[in-house]
Write an enzyme that holds these catalytic residues in place. Structure first.
Site, PDB file in Angstrom:
ATOM      1  CG  HIS A 152     -29.110 -10.710  21.798  1.00 48.49           C
ATOM      2  ND1 HIS A 152     -29.617 -11.206  20.789  1.00 48.49           N
ATOM      3  CD2 HIS A 152     -29.755  -9.728  22.090  1.00 48.49           C
ATOM      4  CE1 HIS A 152     -30.631 -10.531  20.390  1.00 48.49           C
ATOM      5  NE2 HIS A 152     -30.679  -9.578  20.883  1.00 48.49           N
ATOM      6  CB  THR A 207     -42.371 -15.751  28.993  1.00 47.51           C
ATOM      7  OG1 THR A 207     -41.863 -15.085  30.017  1.00 47.51           O
ATOM      8  CG2 THR A 207     -41.615 -16.734  28.365  1.00 47.51           C
TER       9      THR A 207
END
Length: 315
Positions: free
Chosen positions: A149, A208
């Site tokens: 990433h 999250t």
């Protein structure tokens, strides 16, 4: 054979120089893909080989002050990026639907070009996240997905702002990602400051959910393109890539959520034992309620924004 290959490379480089948007041609790291590719290859080399080799016989470094300065510096930088995105169209003239690329040299277009480059440049600064992991010997947090990433994101963004630096609806994901980074780096900064700040981190459990919301917002916004009767966005390939990226990371991060909070696989062993002793058991599994040395600082960074478009780091 070698001469032919080199000739083709040089020819392609000349083509890129001619195709590069004149508004970003003089910005740092925008003259050629070679510069940014070498930086990212150096990052991968350091993370996978040079860094671990250097730290092999050394104790983990204590970088509390550096991490506090870095994290809160990133909070300020990303907050500024969000402000500039709003002022360069998203909070002023954009419709939030089919906002095409602005190819003019108007003040607003140039402002959008500038903030797009700032967002791109911030991805190089974020490479320090992994450097801190290496120097602190947090090897478990340096996963393939994390490295992929952090190296893939700036590489793809170079092509984006080379061809379409003021990409209208193609920049929404960047603004959302910067918003999420303001929240995330605030958490990491307070967490790095020490246990005395734990009482200010009550919102940790929502991190999250914030990440998942990021991918949903980005995917829903970009999906409008497929349902509009007509949208004259000039480079639809970027629309497709953003949709694929947002959807992919939503799936990956949902899996992280399931593994972390449903199955509890990331629950530290010592916390499991402690909670079991306290009788906090449901269906034979200990319920995770305690904080683990910035667990999300490594886990969430593995899937982050998007292009940070999300982060699982530290998407």
């Amino acid at each position: 054979m070698i001469q032919e290959v080199m000739a083709n490379i040089l020819q392609f480089n000349d083509y890129l120089l001619k195709r590069t948007d004149h508004r970003v041609r003089d910005y740092p790291l925008m003259q050629s893909p070679i510069q940014m590719t070498l930086i990212l290859l150096g990052y991968i080399f350091f993370v996978l080989y040079a860094g671990p080799r250097f730290m092999a016989n050394r104790k983990p470094l204590h970088l509390k002050t550096a991490m506090i300065v870095y994290n809160f510096g990133m909070v300020a930088f990303n907050a500024y990026i969000v402000y500039e995105f709003l002022m360069s169209g998203w909070g002023t003239t954009f419709t939030w639907r089919c906002d095409i690329c602005d190819l003019s040299s108007s003040p607003q277009a140039l402002r959008l070009v500038r903030v797009c480059w700032l967002f791109y440049f911030s991805k190089y600064i974020e490479l320090m996240d992994t450097v801190f992991f290496v120097l602190r010997k947090k090897h478990s947090q340096i996963t393939f997905l994390h490295i992929f990433h952090h190296s893939f994101m700036p590489w793809t963004w170079w092509w984006g702002i080379t061809l379409t630096p003021a990409a209208g609806m193609g920049t929404f994901h960047a603004m959302v990602n910067a918003v999420v980074h303001v929240i995330m780096y605030s958490y990491y900064g307070l967490s790095a400051a020490g246990p005395q700040f734990q009482r200010y981190l009550w919102w940790k459990k929502y991190m999250t959910a914030i990440q998942l919301m990021q991918f949903v917002l980005v995917s829903v916004h970009i999906s409008q393109y497929y349902f509009m009767e007509k949208c004259d966005f000039q480079v639809p390939i970027f629309i497709h890539l953003i949709w694929i990226y947002g959807t992919l990371f939503f799936i990956l991060f949902s899996n992280f959520w399931f593994q972390s909070y449903i199955k509890g696989n990331r629950l530290p062993v010592r916390n499991q034992e402690k909670q079991t002793m306290n009788g906090i058991i449901s269906g034979g599994e200990a319920i995770a309620t305690s904080c683990d040395k910035q667990l999300e600082n490594g886990s969430t960074h593995q899937l982050n924004g998007f292009a940070h478009q999300g982060k699982v780091k530290e998407v």
